[in-house]
Scaffold this motif. Sequence first.
Motif, short mmCIF file in Angstrom:
data_model
loop_
_atom_site.label_atom_id
_atom_site.label_comp_id
_atom_site.label_asym_id
_atom_site.label_seq_id
_atom_site.Cartn_x
_atom_site.Cartn_y
_atom_site.Cartn_z
N GLU A 166 13.56 4.26 -6.10
CA GLU A 166 14.36 3.68 -7.09
C GLU A 166 15.30 4.61 -7.97
O GLU A 166 16.05 4.05 -8.66
N GLY A 167 14.89 5.81 -8.05
CA GLY A 167 15.49 6.88 -8.90
C GLY A 167 14.73 7.16 -10.02
O GLY A 167 14.42 6.23 -10.82
N TYR A 168 14.56 8.62 -10.10
CA TYR A 168 13.56 8.96 -11.34
C TYR A 168 14.67 10.09 -12.30
O TYR A 168 14.91 10.91 -11.48
N SER A 169 14.88 9.60 -13.30
CA SER A 169 15.74 10.54 -14.05
C SER A 169 14.88 11.61 -14.89
O SER A 169 13.52 11.35 -15.29
N LEU A 170 15.43 12.27 -15.58
CA LEU A 170 15.14 13.14 -16.49
C LEU A 170 14.44 12.58 -17.67
O LEU A 170 13.11 13.20 -18.20
N PHE A 214 0.92 -1.07 -0.05
CA PHE A 214 -0.05 0.05 -0.07
C PHE A 214 0.78 1.27 -0.02
O PHE A 214 0.38 2.49 0.15
N THR A 215 2.15 1.27 -0.30
CA THR A 215 2.96 2.33 -0.26
C THR A 215 2.70 2.76 -1.77
O THR A 215 2.71 2.10 -2.91
N PRO A 216 2.23 4.29 -1.91
CA PRO A 216 1.98 5.09 -3.27
C PRO A 216 3.15 4.76 -4.27
O PRO A 216 4.35 4.77 -3.77
N LYS A 217 2.81 5.00 -5.42
CA LYS A 217 3.84 4.32 -6.48
C LYS A 217 4.72 5.57 -6.55
O LYS A 217 5.92 5.41 -6.96
N SER A 273 -0.38 1.35 -8.38
CA SER A 273 0.53 0.52 -9.35
C SER A 273 1.22 1.46 -10.33
O SER A 273 0.41 2.56 -10.50
N ARG A 274 2.41 1.29 -10.52
CA ARG A 274 3.09 2.31 -11.54
C ARG A 274 2.65 2.00 -12.73
O ARG A 274 2.92 2.86 -13.91
N PHE A 275 2.07 0.89 -13.19
CA PHE A 275 1.51 0.62 -14.55
C PHE A 275 -0.03 1.07 -14.81
O PHE A 275 -0.61 1.12 -15.97
N THR A 286 7.71 5.00 -4.13
CA THR A 286 8.56 3.92 -4.77
C THR A 286 9.33 4.21 -5.88
O THR A 286 10.45 3.94 -6.10
N VAL A 287 8.75 4.81 -6.77
CA VAL A 287 9.64 5.50 -7.98
C VAL A 287 10.75 6.09 -7.63
O VAL A 287 11.70 6.26 -8.10
N LEU A 288 10.60 7.44 -6.66
CA LEU A 288 11.46 8.17 -6.10
C LEU A 288 12.68 7.41 -5.38
O LEU A 288 13.74 7.72 -5.64
#
Length: 92
Positions: free
Chosen positions: A30-34, A20-23, A86-88, A26-28
């Motif tokens: 894992e690293g979010y690039s330009l 139940f962690t917002p995506k 979900s990130r998808f 989780t994306v931040l």
Amino acid sequence: MDQARRANHQQARPTFAELFTPKLVTVLREGYSLAHFRTDAIAGLTVAIVALPLSMAIAIASGVTPERGLYTSIVGGFIISALGGSRFQIGG
């Protein structure tokens, strides 16, 4: 062999907090690039091109003004994108 398979299956299960962690979180982590941001921005514009006229049409069909449909679409899209599970998932 069967016990080893069960042990691996139980270890691979995510915790309640992970489910139940917002995506966005989780994306931040894992690293979010330009480059990712650019592709997400193009995808967001594509969804907006379809969603905004549709939200105005649904608002008119519901008997309210088109502005209310726009407000609902924009605010709802941000909330779904920020807190979705979900990130998808498409939040448009």
